[in-house]
Write an enzyme that holds these catalytic residues in place. Structure first.
Site, mmCIF file in Angstrom:
data_model
loop_
_atom_site.group_PDB
_atom_site.id
_atom_site.type_symbol
_atom_site.label_atom_id
_atom_site.label_comp_id
_atom_site.label_asym_id
_atom_site.label_seq_id
_atom_site.Cartn_x
_atom_site.Cartn_y
_atom_site.Cartn_z
ATOM 1 N N GLN A 182 -9.622 -13.359 -59.863
ATOM 2 C CA GLN A 182 -8.234 -13.766 -59.641
ATOM 3 C C GLN A 182 -7.494 -12.622 -58.961
ATOM 4 O OE1 GLN A 182 -5.155 -14.112 -62.842
ATOM 5 N NE2 GLN A 182 -5.022 -16.221 -62.124
ATOM 6 N N TYR A 215 4.292 -15.379 -60.336
ATOM 7 C CA TYR A 215 3.823 -14.200 -59.606
ATOM 8 C C TYR A 215 4.382 -14.288 -58.169
ATOM 9 C CZ TYR A 215 0.886 -12.580 -63.414
ATOM 10 O OH TYR A 215 0.462 -12.090 -64.619
ATOM 11 N N ARG A 255 -8.118 -19.779 -74.056
ATOM 12 C CA ARG A 255 -8.258 -19.389 -75.455
ATOM 13 C C ARG A 255 -9.525 -19.891 -76.143
ATOM 14 N NH1 ARG A 255 -2.178 -21.115 -76.569
ATOM 15 N NH2 ARG A 255 -2.898 -22.614 -75.014
#
Ligand SMILES: Cc1cc2nc3c(=O)[nH]c(=O)nc-3n(C[C@H](O)[C@H](O)[C@H](O)COP(=O)(O)O)c2cc1C
Length: 397
Positions: free
Chosen positions: A104, A174, A350
């Site tokens: 990423q 972002y 998660r």
């Protein structure tokens, strides 16, 4: 791997751009906090080796800044030629487990941390970053050529390091997402205003990444369905954004939501681990602010399974490229339903922090859902020694 007991094609190979992936589960980019001085550590390599061994088709190594000034943590990786050998060791380790590797890549823009970067964050327009107690700096047209180049250079180095894909961070507030959001982009030039203008620079970056990636590497873009607050980018605009990224050369989009400087838990849902966040905050002033006002500053969003699944359907219907869904994909039944509705694959955060073996256990029919309880203490942990399931640590497993 055997087909899933439910009979869906979740565990069958499929094609994403130039890649052949072994199933439809991807480890979602989850910042690991394992890059002291911005360099990938052994801990990072072993973390991803374990995730790769646990059965996902591709693991996403999270947040690599395209330039040191695009960081908000000192333990965030930033790309340069010196780290390519260590990255190569990591991609080799991932490939040995039969898994693909994605990196990423991004820039924090306006919420970059001046304590880490030594400079104020670059943004489409000047905006106040509450938890930094400071303003972002508006980019002039001349400021944007460098980050474009940085995205391209980072992609070339990622390719050299053996990554099969790059995931451009175009969501979560972002830098690219700051351009897409009318809240943070109030520019009066041809990069602000209507969506066709707001998407122009992010799409230009994706085109540069596509060019640098070459034909053998996949280019993904993580993007927002919704910023999660009035005045931000809303879901109605998401299909057109996905189309613009596809036209710029993306092989797929990863659909998420939320805006780090405003709605950081919109992308996660569940508990706010205020106590752990306070413990990990180095600045006494911010520690005090967090402990007094944490619950007021950070909106809480109750957990629900597959929280972007329904809202993202217009994107699935209109996107020319595969849509990968992320967010609360913790049950097999949501993946099966998501496949039936047209999602190509699912990114899991998660559940694979809680248990890297979760995908293999699903495939073997041993479990049908993750036992992650969404306490979100893993989020605080990434800033306190490295991401891990704190609940599992406490259980002594
Ligand atoms: C500890 C942690 C760190 C994260 N860091 C990132 C990140 O660096 N980049 C990103 O795009 N998303 C990040 N996320 C968001 C996840 O990629 C994902 O969108 C989110 O956790 C929802 O998916 P899940 O329900 O499967 O966890 C992070 C999530 C967690 C839990």
């Amino acid at each position: 791997m055997e087909p899933t007991p439910s009979g869906s094609d979740l565990f069958q190979p499929w094609t994403l751009g130039p890649l052949r992936l072994r199933n439809r589960m991807i480890r979602s980019g989850c910042f690991e906090g394992m890059c002291p001085d911005g360099r990938p550590s052994e801990a990072l390599r072993e973390h991803h080796r374990a995730v790769a061994r646990g059965g996902v088709a591709m693991t996403t190594v999270a947040y690599c800044a395209v330039h040191p000034d695009g960081r908000s943590y000192a333990t965030e990786m930033w790309m340069r030629p010196e780290i390519v050998p260590a990255l190569r060791e990591m991609t080799d380790a991932i490939h040995r487990e039969g898994c693909a590797a994605s990196l990423q890549i991004g820039h924090c823009g306006g919420f970059s941390d001046p304590r880490v970067t030594g400079t104020r964050g670059l943004a489409p327009s000047r905006f106040f970053v509450t938890y930094r107690l400071g303003f972002a700096r508006e980019a002039g047209a001349e400021d944007l050529a460098r980050p474009e180049e940085d995205f391209a250079t980072t992609t070339r180095l990622a390719r050299e390091a053996g990554f099969d894909a790059v995931e451009v961070h175009g969501g979560h507030g972002y830098l690219l997402s700051q351009f897409l959001s009318p809240w943070s982009n109030r520019r009066l030039d041809d990069l602000g205003g209507p969506l066709a203008n707001r998407v122009r620079w992010p799409a230009r970056v994706v085109a540069r990444v596509r060019e640098a990636a070459g034909p053998a590497m996949a280019v993904l873009v993580k993007m927002n369905l919704d910023d999660g607050f009035p005045g931000g980018q809303r879901a109605q605009e998401a299909p057109a954004i996905a189309r613009a990224f596809a036209e710029a050369g993306a092989d797929g989009v990863v659909l998420s939501g939320g805006f780090t400087s405003r709605t950081p838990f919109y992308m996660l849902r569940g508990d706010l681990p205020v106590r752990e966040m306070v413990q990990n905050e180095p600045s006494p002033l911010r520690r005090l602010g967090l402990s007094l006002f944490g619950r007021l500053l950070v909106p809480v969003h109750p957990y629900q399974d597959a929280f972007f699944l329904e809202g993202g359907l217009p994107v699935v219907q209109e996107s020319p490229v595969p849509v990968i869904l992320v967010g609360g994909i913790h049950r097999r039944e949501d993946m099966t339903r998501g496949r039936a509705l047209g999602y190509a694959a699912f990114a899991l955060g998660r559940p694979t922090i809680r248990d890297p073996e979760f995908p293999s256990r699903l495939a073997r029919g041993e479990v049908d859902h993750s036992d992650c309880d969404r306490c979100n203490r893993c989020v605080a942990a990434m800033d306190g020694g490295g991401v891990r399931c704190v609940t599992r640590d406490l259980e002594g497993r």
